[in-house]
Design an enzyme around this catalytic site. Structure first.
Site, PDB file in Angstrom:
ATOM      1  N   TRP A  85      66.445  31.986  26.155  1.00 36.23           N
ATOM      2  CA  TRP A  85      66.067  31.476  24.672  1.00 36.23           C
ATOM      3  C   TRP A  85      65.791  32.803  23.679  1.00 36.23           C
ATOM      4  CZ3 TRP A  85      68.303  27.080  24.897  1.00 36.23           C
ATOM      5  CH2 TRP A  85      68.146  26.444  25.941  1.00 36.23           C
TER       6      TRP A  85
ATOM      7  N   LYS B 229      59.680  19.448  26.239  1.00 38.14           N
ATOM      8  CA  LYS B 229      59.418  19.953  27.564  1.00 38.14           C
ATOM      9  C   LYS B 229      57.859  19.738  27.907  1.00 38.14           C
ATOM     10  CE  LYS B 229      62.811  22.623  27.721  1.00 38.14           C
ATOM     11  NZ  LYS B 229      63.166  23.518  26.679  1.00 38.14           N
TER      12      LYS B 229
ATOM     13  N   ASP C 174      58.288  30.846  19.787  1.00 35.76           N
ATOM     14  CA  ASP C 174      58.858  29.658  20.313  1.00 35.76           C
ATOM     15  C   ASP C 174      57.783  29.322  21.608  1.00 35.76           C
ATOM     16  OD1 ASP C 174      60.383  27.889  21.629  1.00 35.76           O
ATOM     17  OD2 ASP C 174      62.074  29.121  21.993  1.00 35.76           O
TER      18      ASP C 174
HETATM   19  C1  LIG Z   1      64.537  24.434  26.079  1.00 34.66           C
HETATM   20  C2  LIG Z   1      64.154  25.668  25.275  1.00 34.66           C
HETATM   21  C3  LIG Z   1      64.733  25.853  23.995  1.00 34.66           C
HETATM   22  C4  LIG Z   1      65.856  24.952  23.514  1.00 34.66           C
HETATM   23  O1  LIG Z   1      65.311  23.644  23.017  1.00 34.66           O
HETATM   24  P1  LIG Z   1      66.211  22.568  22.185  1.00 34.66           P
HETATM   25  O2  LIG Z   1      65.320  21.757  21.530  1.00 34.66           O
HETATM   26  O3  LIG Z   1      67.111  22.039  23.262  1.00 34.66           O
HETATM   27  O4  LIG Z   1      67.183  23.363  21.170  1.00 34.66           O
HETATM   28  C5  LIG Z   1      64.301  26.842  23.426  1.00 34.66           C
HETATM   29  N1  LIG Z   1      63.424  27.894  23.666  1.00 34.66           N
HETATM   30  C6  LIG Z   1      62.660  27.395  24.939  1.00 34.66           C
HETATM   31  C7  LIG Z   1      61.445  28.498  25.276  1.00 34.66           C
HETATM   32  C8  LIG Z   1      63.001  26.144  25.539  1.00 34.66           C
HETATM   33  O5  LIG Z   1      62.464  26.174  26.939  1.00 34.66           O
END
Ligand SMILES: *Cc1c(COP(=O)(O)O)cnc(C)c1O
Length: 354
Positions: free
Chosen positions: A99, A190, A166
């Site tokens: 990511w 998540k 993030d």
């Molecule tokens: C799942 C995830 C993403 C991607 O998320 P989307 O909402 O599918 O774009 C980005 N960063 C992390 C840390 C993730 O776990």
């Protein structure tokens, strides 16, 4: 049979939240209307959005210098939106996995990016601890929890440069010094709610410095000035995210959820470290308390392990397709009971096969 949901994302939600969400899909708070068929400009939904925004700030313990908004496009759109809004001359990134690499690739389409540290040399099994902050960077970007590799930052860099993070897979899972960050984003699916919305929290004073004309939809400033309702928001995702945040608050807040998450992770890692058949895949000091990655040392007995998992109702334990092995995702809503069922299976499996 009770199913134990270890899915890495979309992840498990509290049963109380799912129940309330189902009721609201039929009849929202006795209005006779489903939340799904109600105007987003209705006082009912305006209240939902206002609550969601204020709960997010409350759980992060942030004051008036911060705004919280709910956008669409997932965390993946934030990979591009962050540099678009904040990058003027240079941005610094730490590469700790898939990511983070995606975030770097998108930022490079916007401007000058320096990768100041990376754990790619050892296939992302650790969080780099030493790096120099370039004084001239507009911001530094990190990924607090690396969902795929199973590593997590235990403490955050102290710096005068605006810190961007993030937090998609560990938002609201532990006490953090949120005011050390200038911007935090998290896809809901998540640890916070269903797919479809992304929480973005930022200090207002970091905006308006990038010197570019932004498309309306990608402009943080416009989005917050329109109270996170510039266009039709993903009403149901925001609502269910609000219910989950309320669930954390009602049960004792971040202190409560952090204690529960610590207990679950300790329980799991204790079993992993004492079981002769399994092995963790990342450095112990960098282990994630949300996603624990591990393997069976003897691949020939994987099928046996997997059929035993199935018998016990354990779902979603397979590792990400890019790394293989297993991944135990222990998001906020996963009860300790599910961890106990999993660790029992691992112990029984060792009795049979060790
Ligand atoms: C799942 C995830 C993403 C991607 O998320 P989307 O909402 O599918 O774009 C980005 N960063 C992390 C840390 C993730 O776990």
């Amino acid at each position: 049979m009770k199913i134990h949901n270890f899915s890495a994302g979309p992840g498990i939600l509290p049963p109380e939240v799912l129940r309330k969400a189902s009721e609201s899909a039929l009849n929202y708070n006795n209005t006779g209307l489903s939340l799904l068929e109600m105007s987003h400009r209705s006082p009912e939904f305006e209240q939902v959005m206002a609550n969601a925004r204020s709960l997010a700030k409350e759980l992060l313990n942030l004051g008036d210098e911060y705004e919280a908004i709910f956008l669409q496009g997932g965390a993946s759109l934030q990979f591009y939106m962050v540099p678009l809004n904040l990058l003027k001359s240079k941005a610094a990134y730490v590469n700790t996995g898939n990511w983070a690499s995606e975030a770097i690739a998108e930022a490079r389409k916007v401007g000058n990016v320096e990768v100041i540290a990376s754990s790619e040399d050892r296939k992302f099994v650790y969080i780099p601890s030493e790096f120099d902050m370039p004084k001239d960077a507009d911001y530094v970007h990190i990924t607090s929890n690396n969902t795929i590799y199973g590593t997590q930052w235990k403490s955050f860099p102290q710096t005068d440069i605006p810190l961007v993070c993030d937090m998609s897979s560990d938002i609201f899972s532990r006490k953090i010094p949120a005011d050390q960050f200038s911007l935090i984003y998290a896809g809901a699916q998540k640890n916070m709610g269903p797919a479809g919305t992304t929480l973005v929290v930022f200090r207002k004073d970091i905006l308006g410095k990038a010197g570019r004309t932004l498309p309306k939809m990608l402009d943080y400033e416009l989005q917050y000035k329109k109270d996170s309702m510039f266009n039709t928001p993903p009403v149901f995702s925001v609502y269910v995210s609000m219910l989950t945040m309320q669930w954390i608050k009602d049960n004792g807040g971040i202190e409560w959820i952090e204690a529960l998450n610590n207990l679950k992770a300790q329980f799991f890692y204790d079993e992993l470290d004492s079981n002769p058949l399994f092995e963790g895949t990342v450095d112990k000091a960098s282990r994630s308390y949300m996603n624990a990655t591990f393997i069976l040392k003897n691949k020939a007995i994987e099928k046996d392990f997997e059929s035993m998992l199935k018998q016990e109702g354990i779902s979603g334990l397979k590792g990400h397709r890019s790394v293989g092995g297993y991944r135990c995702s222990m998001y906020n809503a996963l009860p300790l009971e599910s961890i106990k069922v999993l660790t029992n299976v691992m112990r029984e499996f060792a009795h049979k096969f060790a």
